[in-house]
Each structure stands twice: as structure tokens, then as C-alpha cells.
Design a protein around this motif. Sequence first.
Motif, PDB file in Angstrom:
ATOM      1  N   LEU A 166      -2.343  -5.415 -13.303  1.00 48.02           N
ATOM      2  CA  LEU A 166      -2.019  -5.802 -11.932  1.00 48.02           C
ATOM      3  C   LEU A 166      -2.288  -4.660 -10.958  1.00 48.02           C
ATOM      4  O   LEU A 166      -2.869  -4.868  -9.889  1.00 48.02           O
ATOM      5  CB  LEU A 166      -0.551  -6.233 -11.845  1.00 48.02           C
ATOM      6  N   GLN A 167      -1.870  -3.432 -11.341  1.00 47.84           N
ATOM      7  CA  GLN A 167      -2.086  -2.304 -10.440  1.00 47.84           C
ATOM      8  C   GLN A 167      -3.570  -2.059 -10.217  1.00 47.84           C
ATOM      9  O   GLN A 167      -3.991  -1.630  -9.120  1.00 47.84           O
ATOM     10  CB  GLN A 167      -1.417  -1.049 -10.999  1.00 47.84           C
ATOM     11  N   ALA A 168      -4.390  -2.336 -11.232  1.00 51.78           N
ATOM     12  CA  ALA A 168      -5.841  -2.153 -11.097  1.00 51.78           C
ATOM     13  C   ALA A 168      -6.447  -3.130 -10.090  1.00 51.78           C
ATOM     14  O   ALA A 168      -7.556  -2.909  -9.600  1.00 51.78           O
ATOM     15  CB  ALA A 168      -6.517  -2.323 -12.453  1.00 51.78           C
ATOM     16  N   GLU A 169      -5.716  -4.192  -9.764  1.00 47.20           N
ATOM     17  CA  GLU A 169      -6.235  -5.222  -8.857  1.00 47.20           C
ATOM     18  C   GLU A 169      -5.803  -5.021  -7.407  1.00 47.20           C
ATOM     19  O   GLU A 169      -6.184  -5.805  -6.539  1.00 47.20           O
ATOM     20  CB  GLU A 169      -5.762  -6.603  -9.333  1.00 47.20           C
ATOM     21  N   THR A 170      -4.982  -3.994  -7.151  1.00 52.36           N
ATOM     22  CA  THR A 170      -4.472  -3.829  -5.794  1.00 52.36           C
ATOM     23  C   THR A 170      -4.311  -2.355  -5.460  1.00 52.36           C
ATOM     24  O   THR A 170      -4.049  -1.521  -6.335  1.00 52.36           O
ATOM     25  CB  THR A 170      -3.108  -4.539  -5.615  1.00 52.36           C
ATOM     26  N   SER A 171      -4.448  -2.035  -4.179  1.00 55.38           N
ATOM     27  CA  SER A 171      -4.188  -0.677  -3.710  1.00 55.38           C
ATOM     28  C   SER A 171      -2.724  -0.505  -3.315  1.00 55.38           C
ATOM     29  O   SER A 171      -2.285   0.614  -3.026  1.00 55.38           O
ATOM     30  CB  SER A 171      -5.085  -0.358  -2.514  1.00 55.38           C
TER      31      SER A 171
ATOM     32  N   MET B  74       0.407 -14.410 -12.224  1.00 58.82           N
ATOM     33  CA  MET B  74       0.982 -13.210 -11.625  1.00 58.82           C
ATOM     34  C   MET B  74       0.032 -12.616 -10.582  1.00 58.82           C
ATOM     35  O   MET B  74       0.458 -12.153  -9.517  1.00 58.82           O
ATOM     36  CB  MET B  74       1.323 -12.183 -12.704  1.00 58.82           C
ATOM     37  N   LEU B  75      -1.265 -12.642 -10.885  1.00 62.34           N
ATOM     38  CA  LEU B  75      -2.248 -12.124  -9.937  1.00 62.34           C
ATOM     39  C   LEU B  75      -2.265 -12.970  -8.666  1.00 62.34           C
ATOM     40  O   LEU B  75      -2.377 -12.442  -7.553  1.00 62.34           O
ATOM     41  CB  LEU B  75      -3.631 -12.095 -10.583  1.00 62.34           C
ATOM     42  N   ASN B  76      -2.139 -14.281  -8.813  1.00 62.62           N
ATOM     43  CA  ASN B  76      -2.082 -15.167  -7.656  1.00 62.62           C
ATOM     44  C   ASN B  76      -0.874 -14.831  -6.788  1.00 62.62           C
ATOM     45  O   ASN B  76      -0.973 -14.774  -5.544  1.00 62.62           O
ATOM     46  CB  ASN B  76      -2.010 -16.623  -8.118  1.00 62.62           C
ATOM     47  N   ALA B  77       0.271 -14.569  -7.420  1.00 59.80           N
ATOM     48  CA  ALA B  77       1.465 -14.188  -6.670  1.00 59.80           C
ATOM     49  C   ALA B  77       1.271 -12.841  -5.988  1.00 59.80           C
ATOM     50  O   ALA B  77       1.687 -12.633  -4.839  1.00 59.80           O
ATOM     51  CB  ALA B  77       2.666 -14.136  -7.610  1.00 59.80           C
ATOM     52  N   LEU B  78       0.609 -11.912  -6.673  1.00 62.11           N
ATOM     53  CA  LEU B  78       0.312 -10.601  -6.091  1.00 62.11           C
ATOM     54  C   LEU B  78      -0.534 -10.744  -4.831  1.00 62.11           C
ATOM     55  O   LEU B  78      -0.276 -10.096  -3.806  1.00 62.11           O
ATOM     56  CB  LEU B  78      -0.415  -9.746  -7.121  1.00 62.11           C
ATOM     57  N   ARG B  79      -1.536 -11.619  -4.884  1.00 60.37           N
ATOM     58  CA  ARG B  79      -2.397 -11.837  -3.710  1.00 60.37           C
ATOM     59  C   ARG B  79      -1.583 -12.394  -2.533  1.00 60.37           C
ATOM     60  O   ARG B  79      -1.812 -12.025  -1.370  1.00 60.37           O
ATOM     61  CB  ARG B  79      -3.530 -12.805  -4.068  1.00 60.37           C
ATOM     62  N   ARG B  80      -0.636 -13.263  -2.812  1.00 59.10           N
ATOM     63  CA  ARG B  80       0.196 -13.809  -1.742  1.00 59.10           C
ATOM     64  C   ARG B  80       1.013 -12.700  -1.082  1.00 59.10           C
ATOM     65  O   ARG B  80       1.184 -12.673   0.141  1.00 59.10           O
ATOM     66  CB  ARG B  80       1.136 -14.882  -2.299  1.00 59.10           C
ATOM     67  N   LEU B  81       1.530 -11.786  -1.904  1.00 58.78           N
ATOM     68  CA  LEU B  81       2.313 -10.682  -1.359  1.00 58.78           C
ATOM     69  C   LEU B  81       1.444  -9.757  -0.523  1.00 58.78           C
ATOM     70  O   LEU B  81       1.871  -9.280   0.537  1.00 58.78           O
ATOM     71  CB  LEU B  81       2.983  -9.909  -2.504  1.00 58.78           C
ATOM     72  N   GLU B  82       0.222  -9.506  -0.983  1.00 63.06           N
ATOM     73  CA  GLU B  82      -0.706  -8.684  -0.198  1.00 63.06           C
ATOM     74  C   GLU B  82      -0.969  -9.316   1.166  1.00 63.06           C
ATOM     75  O   GLU B  82      -0.913  -8.643   2.200  1.00 63.06           O
ATOM     76  CB  GLU B  82      -2.034  -8.525  -0.946  1.00 63.06           C
ATOM     77  N   LEU B  83      -1.254 -10.615   1.154  1.00 66.14           N
ATOM     78  CA  LEU B  83      -1.557 -11.321   2.402  1.00 66.14           C
ATOM     79  C   LEU B  83      -0.357 -11.357   3.343  1.00 66.14           C
ATOM     80  O   LEU B  83      -0.512 -11.462   4.562  1.00 66.14           O
ATOM     81  CB  LEU B  83      -2.022 -12.750   2.099  1.00 66.14           C
ATOM     82  N   SER B  84       0.848 -11.253   2.769  1.00 67.25           N
ATOM     83  CA  SER B  84       2.074 -11.270   3.583  1.00 67.25           C
ATOM     84  C   SER B  84       2.400  -9.909   4.156  1.00 67.25           C
ATOM     85  O   SER B  84       3.365  -9.767   4.908  1.00 67.25           O
ATOM     86  CB  SER B  84       3.245 -11.770   2.729  1.00 67.25           C
ATOM     87  N   GLY B  85       1.622  -8.885   3.790  1.00 69.07           N
ATOM     88  CA  GLY B  85       1.821  -7.561   4.369  1.00 69.07           C
ATOM     89  C   GLY B  85       2.645  -6.596   3.553  1.00 69.07           C
ATOM     90  O   GLY B  85       3.120  -5.576   4.083  1.00 69.07           O
TER      91      GLY B  85
END
Length: 237
Positions: A90-95, A61-72
Motif C-alpha cells: 500500500l505504501q508503495a502505491e502512495t506518497s 484496500m487500494l480502492n479505499a486508499l485512493r478514496r482517502l487520497e482524493l479526500s485530501g
Amino acid sequence: MLGILGGMGPMATVDFMGKIVRNTPASCDQDHIQMVVCSATDVPDRTAAILGHGADPFPAMLNALRRLELSGATRIAIPCNTAHHWYGALQAETSVPIIHIVDAVTEALAQRRTSPTLGVLATDGTVHAGIYQQRLAERGYACVVPAATAQAEVMRAIRLVKAGLNEEAAGILGREAEALAARGCSHIAMACTEIPLALAALDSDVGAALLDPTDLLAQACVRSFLAAPQEMVREVA
């Protein structure tokens, strides 16, 4: 741009995207919300992990979250109720704000000024983890879940939906929804994203009591973007 951390399951993700489109007040293509989807079908079974006999789904799930971040992505939605067991991690890993599906349900209940007792049809994992019970209790609502035998039937129906056997699943889920209504629940949350796929056309008295958290999450996402219209602006060639 709305990031959708999906694939849990794939058809529920497609259903959620359709609900985003249908809930958006738009008169042309350019009025709609931009979306980027990661259909992360490699995420291990969430219920199995919660019950202690499956692989940890958080890394995938974190890997998918990173992809979404990189996609804007500027907002993220997870159209899987059970996956919200890892919401805090998950929320703790992203702004990037992740819109919580139970918060969307709570908003709907507050608007309806309904009884504080909500029935919950969900996976074993969602029930065991208390995803609805804990978050709703903080806001003054009580949850009623099926007894053990009935819960086993709910899980069987969810597996039938994943296998494409929606009609067979609908009969089971309709009976369990009626049982919760008989126990005094004014509304019943279809708290697994597969369940609305089976009960979309339920023709019974209990149908009016059903809440679709997937649709309520879509509405919450649309409201979030309408409150920040600059995020919906498109570049026109």
C-alpha cells in the motif's frame, strides 16, 4: 487531514476514532484533527487470504486508499493489525505516509524501557504473517504467541467480539493474556483491534501489562499532526 482506512471491523474503526479524539490535547472543536474515514467493509477477510483460502484483500484496500487520497488525507492510519501484512504494498502505491501500528508499539516499549519479550494476542493471520515478530525483531524485541490450542481460543474470542458478544470473549482473552504473562512476557499486545473492545475493563493483575496498539497508533497519529500544526488549521467562516 488524517485518513482512516477502516471497516476491518467497523466497531474497531469507531473505537479508533474515539481514541484519536481522546488523545488530542484540545479545548475546542477547532483544536481537533480533521479526519476522513473509509469504512471499507467490502475488504475480504485478511486472515483467510494470508492462510491461502480467501480472496486477495489488496484491491479493495487500494480502492479505499485512493478514496482517502482524493479526500485530501495527508496521513493514513489502518486500524487493523492483520491488514498491515499489505502495508509495504500500500505504501508503495502512495506518497501519503501510512503510520505503521507496530512502529507505534515499538515507540511505547522503548519509552517504558521494558523487558524485550512481548506477548502477542492476535489473529491467525497476524501471527502467521509475522507482522509483529519481524518488525519487533529488527528493534531487538522478541515475541511470544499462544500455542496452537490457545491460539484457536483467541480466534474464537475475536469472532465473538465481531458478533457483539464482548463479555464472553473477555473471559477467553483474559485467560490467554494470563498464560502469556506466566511465560515471562512483561507486556502483552492486544494485537487485533477487536481485542481491546473486550478487554477494556479487565479487572485482574495482568490488566496492567496489556498494551493497546490501537490506542498507541492513535497517539502516534496525534504526535504526527502536532509536529506539523499547519495541517490542523481550520478555515473559520
